[in-house]
Design a protein around this motif. Structure first.
Motif, PDB file in Angstrom:
ATOM      1  N   ASP A  25      23.452 -28.135   9.871  1.00  0.00           N
ATOM      2  CA  ASP A  25      24.438 -28.995  10.519  1.00  0.00           C
ATOM      3  C   ASP A  25      23.759 -29.916  11.522  1.00  0.00           C
ATOM      4  O   ASP A  25      23.303 -29.478  12.573  1.00  0.00           O
ATOM      5  N   ILE A  26      23.702 -31.208  11.225  1.00  0.00           N
ATOM      6  CA  ILE A  26      22.986 -32.136  12.088  1.00  0.00           C
ATOM      7  C   ILE A  26      23.701 -32.374  13.412  1.00  0.00           C
ATOM      8  O   ILE A  26      23.088 -32.846  14.372  1.00  0.00           O
ATOM      9  N   GLU A  27      24.994 -32.079  13.511  1.00  0.00           N
ATOM     10  CA  GLU A  27      25.706 -32.338  14.751  1.00  0.00           C
ATOM     11  C   GLU A  27      25.311 -31.366  15.847  1.00  0.00           C
ATOM     12  O   GLU A  27      25.281 -31.713  17.025  1.00  0.00           O
ATOM     13  N   ASP A  28      25.003 -30.142  15.492  1.00  0.00           N
ATOM     14  CA  ASP A  28      24.693 -29.139  16.499  1.00  0.00           C
ATOM     15  C   ASP A  28      23.224 -29.141  16.890  1.00  0.00           C
ATOM     16  O   ASP A  28      22.869 -29.327  18.059  1.00  0.00           O
ATOM     17  N   LYS A  29      22.362 -28.958  15.916  1.00  0.00           N
ATOM     18  CA  LYS A  29      20.932 -28.861  16.184  1.00  0.00           C
ATOM     19  C   LYS A  29      20.186 -29.630  15.094  1.00  0.00           C
ATOM     20  O   LYS A  29      19.689 -29.043  14.139  1.00  0.00           O
ATOM     21  N   PRO A  30      20.126 -30.935  15.239  1.00  0.00           N
ATOM     22  CA  PRO A  30      19.559 -31.741  14.150  1.00  0.00           C
ATOM     23  C   PRO A  30      18.051 -31.615  14.029  1.00  0.00           C
ATOM     24  O   PRO A  30      17.335 -31.436  15.011  1.00  0.00           O
ATOM     25  N   LEU A  31      17.600 -31.708  12.799  1.00  0.00           N
ATOM     26  CA  LEU A  31      16.182 -31.880  12.529  1.00  0.00           C
ATOM     27  C   LEU A  31      15.917 -33.378  12.530  1.00  0.00           C
ATOM     28  O   LEU A  31      16.484 -34.113  11.727  1.00  0.00           O
TER      29      LEU A  31
END
Length: 389
Positions: free
Chosen positions: A120-126
């Motif tokens: 999930d890119i919204e929480d902890k994006p790479l």
């Protein structure tokens, strides 16, 4: 069975076949085959496919375990060439440093196909913010990855042909590649809100652009384009309900560039689908700049267009053969300005027109009248209602 029969049936397989079998296994499982028999100890090192499926805590309960595996594989396997590498990690910042290490390792191993999914890119994006460098990478699929600055400059990947982005955060001025042939941006990717990101891919022949959140990308010339599907959904920020008299500063029409955004870049397409919500103005405003679709043979539209727009497209598509109109709402086709139709400018090669609609209303009749005025005989036109074949 091997114990009862006194024979290891895997022993009948060649090393190439065993390595092929191992290529389907997650790397931690493949690594454990070293303990079976002496022959297996080195097989996994030469597999041409690596799979790291770490999308839940059950596989790797600690970040230390993942870090150990990454360093162990890189140390033991060396730089043996890779055909494919798949990395699927759950969203955790502590894992991303080793994910980037794997990414760099795969590129060093001359990987040809690289798939990266990062949760999930919204929480902890790479976040990737540096360009990829590879003389061998041909296919790159990214899911739930944030791409910034120079990460979308693929000049360092001279043989890259297929780029697919799904649910990615795109925060850059441009996407550029001289070699790219297939480009797909779908499934809720986010594009910049304050400028139209430029797509520069002169050798592209397939484009899929749909379900993005932000301003529509600006398409530079694509002379080799064969097929394009563009869908401007409700998350697209290029909408305006003010018919050119907009007083809302945040409306997308205030950022509209001279020369248009999409249609000039799509003007060389052979097969084209233009889908949009009725309030999206991009297609209608682009048509005002007079793009000519000199190679277009098949065209699919939904109900974003007006009667004037339809005539404009027909006049600017001289070799069009198949036209499909998908209509659930024909209000914009009723009334409006008087049309000036020059039969000599219309597509004389049009063979089939299909109108898909809920009912034959005033708007559909207006389309039929336009087509008749354009010299398109009713035998070429079919109307598909719900339940018809």
């Amino acid at each position: 069975m091997a114990a009862d029969g006194g024979k290891d049936h895997f022993g009948d397989l060649t090393d190439d076949l065993l390595q092929h079998v191992l290529s389907f296994m997650p790397e931690d499982d493949a690594l454990q085959t070293c303990v079976l028999v002496t022959r297996w100890r080195g097989l996994w090192r030469h597999t041409t496919s690596l799979r790291f499926n770490l999308d839940d805590w059950s596989s790797f309960p600690t970040c230390e375990r993942f870090e150990q595996l990454v360093k162990f594989i890189i140390h033991l396997r060396g730089n043996s060439p890779l055909a494919k590498c798949e990395i699927n990690v759950y969203p955790d910042e502590s894992l991303y440093a080793n994910t980037k290490l794997l990414l760099e390792y795969a590129l060093n191993c001359q990987v040809e196909e690289l798939l990266l999914e990062a949760g999930d890119i919204e929480d902890k994006p790479l976040v990737l913010n540096t360009p990829l460098i590879s003389q061998h990478l041909k296919i790159l699929h990214l899911e739930q990855v944030t791409l910034e600055c120079y990460a979308l400059n693929f000049s360092g990947c001279p043989v890259l042909e297929d780029l697919k982005m799904m649910q990615c955060g795109i925060s850059a001025w441009s996407i550029s590649s001289e070699s790219l042939k297939h480009l797909s941006i779908t499934d809720d990717c986010t594009t910049p809100l304050y400028f139209h990101i430029r797509i520069s891919a002169p050798n592209l022949n397939l484009l899929q652009l749909e379900d993005f959140d932000g301003l529509t990308p600006f398409l530079e010339s694509m002379p080799l384009l064969e097929t394009a599907h563009v869908e401007l959904g409700r998350s697209c920020h290029d909408f305006c309900n003010s018919q050119g008299n907009c007083q809302t500063h945040k409306c997308g029409c205030h950022d509209y560039p001279d020369g248009g955004v999409l249609l000039n870049g799509l003007s060389n397409a052979v097969n084209l689908e233009l889908i949009a919500e009725p309030e999206m103005f991009i297609y209608r405003w682009d048509l005002a700049w007079g793009p000519t679709f000199g190679k277009l043979k098949t065209l699919v539209l939904n109900e974003w267009f007006t009667a004037v727009d339809l005539v404009c497209i027909l006049q600017q598509s001289p070799i069009l053969e198949m036209l499909t109109l998908m209509l659930s709402n024909t209000e914009k086709l009723v009334g409006g300005a008087q049309l000036t139709i020059q039969k000599s400018c219309l597509c004389v090669r049009l063979k089939v027109v299909t109108i898909e609609c809920g009912r034959v209303d005033e708007g559909v009749h207006k389309i039929l009248n336009i087509l008749a005025t354009c010299g398109i005989h009713h035998e070429k036109i079919s109307i598909k209602l719900p339940g018809s074949h």
